[in-house]
Design an enzyme around this catalytic site. Sequence first.
Site: not given
Length: 253
Positions: A11, A9
Amino acid sequence: MSLEALIFDVDGTLADTEETHRQAFNQAFCAFGLDWSWTPQRYRRLLRVTGGKERIASHLESLLLESEEQARLRQLIPEIHAAKTRYYKLRVGLGRVRPRAGVRRLLNEARAAGVRLAIASTTSPENIEALLSATFGSEALSWFEAIVTGDVVARKKPAPDVYLQALAALGLHAAQAIALEDSAIGVQAAKGAGLFALATPSSWTRYEDFSGADLVLPSLAAPDLDTAHPSRFGAGYVGLAYLAGVHAAFCMP
Ligand code: XBP
Ligand code: MG
């Protein structure tokens, strides 16, 4: 099945970016003459909605506005979000967003060991390009064989779409990879794709329910964890050998 890839991922996982996103949202609202200003408390709640455009729409729905004004502002969301993205990229470009602890070493270790890298994120390709080059260096974009983002799939997280598309792009089965996430929504997406989910909660998500994750660590640099078994964290951080070990245990029939 052996560990062939790490799917990150972005952020909150590669870097703690949500404060920069929050400031960029507020800057865009100001540029459009809107008296909206998302406090950290308000933004933490809004983070339950993935995708910046959807987040703005969710905020708009929560306001008691005349239907005509609601409709006018709803039409403006793409422009407001485009402005936010410009402001986000400018802020990230200042180079003040640093990688989260242990991330850079794990990326280097994976590359040296031939473990493939991919990204499964809700944000946009341009935000990822800006972050990777400003935070990890101009060549960082080439480290990731697949970069799957929110706007190219039918459903954003917590749906598994971005992870399924990343696995397809890598030509791998879920049992051959690990997902690394910072949020409960992201863990749900990874589990929906059948992946082993390693959660490293960020300052924005640390109070969320991570019971769905297969492993939860404060960060990828956890020297204080498991000091009784220092070899499990290599040189004081979560190394590939440790991840391959927990992944093997997960995949054991
Ligand atoms: C986190 C998100 C994104 C960002 C804002 O993405 O939900 O919406 O908060 O970026 P990740 P955009 O999956 O990497 O944690 O405004 O581009 O959506
Ligand atoms: Mg995240």
